[in-house]
Write a protein that holds these residues in place. Structure first.
Motif, short mmCIF file in Angstrom:
data_model
loop_
_atom_site.label_atom_id
_atom_site.label_comp_id
_atom_site.label_asym_id
_atom_site.label_seq_id
_atom_site.Cartn_x
_atom_site.Cartn_y
_atom_site.Cartn_z
N ARG A 167 0.65 -1.30 0.01
CA ARG A 167 0.16 -0.12 -0.06
C ARG A 167 0.68 1.22 0.10
NH1 ARG A 167 -4.01 2.08 4.79
NH2 ARG A 167 -4.49 3.96 3.86
N ILE B 135 -10.52 0.66 3.09
CA ILE B 135 -10.08 -0.96 3.15
C ILE B 135 -11.08 -1.56 3.68
CG2 ILE B 135 -8.43 -2.43 3.96
CD1 ILE B 135 -6.24 -0.38 3.72
N SER C 117 -6.77 -2.03 -5.01
CA SER C 117 -5.32 -1.23 -4.76
C SER C 117 -5.57 0.13 -5.27
CB SER C 117 -4.07 -2.20 -5.27
OG SER C 117 -4.01 -3.19 -4.80
N VAL D 267 -7.77 2.23 -3.18
CA VAL D 267 -7.08 2.63 -1.90
C VAL D 267 -5.88 3.98 -2.42
CG1 VAL D 267 -5.44 1.96 -0.15
CG2 VAL D 267 -7.29 0.44 -0.72
#
Length: 321
Positions: free
Chosen positions: A104, A200, A238, A241
């Protein structure tokens, strides 16, 4: 011929005065050439007095060609080792291991550099107490990291992003002190994100059709253009985020609240129109799996199955249960 080969080695490795000084120091320190004290002082002054970096590199190439003690192959290996040492030192100053120690964070940093390359950012210089209150002192600087090294690939893996970030750091024009200041700035910026897990948590409970909606919805945000094109369902998460991490800290709560509210409104409208169908979780998981593998929506999977299967075959399957 030897001078040209040496010049090629140097010109591909040296892009700033700091790098030139590093090479010259290693050449003297490790004995690639041997100069007496007076000669060393004179040559150093000549290199430093050159009007451009290109001329300084050409002069250094001539000096090495004349004074070198090693063969051309050994000289080439020495210059390659010196370049690697320089790169390792720069990455150490940036603390690349800390900055890219999780997926992340690496994704965020890749996008952050793309968003802010060549732009002014506020860097925290230091904190100082004033009447019992910690005052943070910021200084505006231009982020001299070139985003030309950040190329999107399919699939664009985290490891590839890390390697591209390393190139940004290696070929930056910053001094050693500036590298450490920038590293601390990036760590400080990441801390603002590391404790924010609202997106998340929302994504962890999502089914395939929710993710499709979320990605389409978030494409309206300015930050989406600094991310990459997802190559799978997990990669889509991903990206979602990363977009959330790029949103300024002061806007994060407003964004996630509005995001959840918009999804709730969409679900309510679907129920009112009768667009929803209650399906057992076990069946829904299988449906999501099929949708993910075919890069389509659960609704499309159902339509395709009903369309492809023969009507009598469908009745046989249902009656056999």
């Amino acid at each position: 011929m030897q001078k040209q080969v040496i010049h090629t080695h140097l010109s591909t490795a040296i892009h700033t005065e700091r790098e030139l000084a590093f090479f010259w120091g290693k050449i003297l320190e490790e004995g690639l050439i041997e100069l007496g004290p007076e000669r060393r002082k004179s040559v150093t002054a000549d290199i430093e007095s050159q009007p451009t970096l290109d001329k300084a590199i050409k002069l250094l190439s001539v000096i090495i060609d004349k004074e070198v003690k090693y063969s051309l192959e050994e000289t080439g290996r020495f210059l390659k080792r010196t370049k690697d040492k320089l790169h390792d030192e720069k990455l150490k100053n940036y603390d690349i291991k800390n900055l890219c120690d999780e997926d992340r964070k690496t994704n965020w940093l890749w996008c952050y550099i793309r968003k802010n390359s060549k732009k002014r950012v506020m860097i925290l210089r230091h904190k100082e107490p004033q009447k019992g209150i910690i005052i943070e002192n910021f200084t505006p600087i231009t982020l001299e990291l070139d985003d030309k090294y950040l190329k999107e690939k399919r699939p664009n893996t985290t490891e590839e992003k890390r390697e591209q970030i390393e190139s940004c750091f290696i070929f930056s024009p910053y001094s050693e002190k500036e590298e450490k200041i920038l590293s601390n700035h990036l760590k400080s910026e990441w801390l603002k994100n590391s404790k924010r897990n609202e997106m998340i948590k929302w994504l962890d409970g999502c089914h395939h059709n929710q993710l499709i909606w979320a990605y389409e919805h978030i494409q309206k945000k300015e930050e989406i253009k600094y991310t990459w094109t997802p190559s799978s369902i997990e990669d889509r998460k991903s990206v979602l985020v990363a977009v959330y991490d790029l949103i300024p800290e002061s806007d994060k709560k407003k964004f996630i609240d509005r995001f959840r509210s918009t999804w709730s409104s969409k679900k309510s409208r679907n129920k009112q129109r009768g667009d929803t169908l209650e399906i057992e979780n076990e069946v829904l998981d299988k449906l999501d799996k099929l949708a993910e593998e075919t890069q389509s929506t659960p609704q499309d999977v159902i339509k395709k199955l009903i369309t492809i299967l023969d009507w009598d075959e469908i009745l046989d399957i249902l009656e056999s249960e």
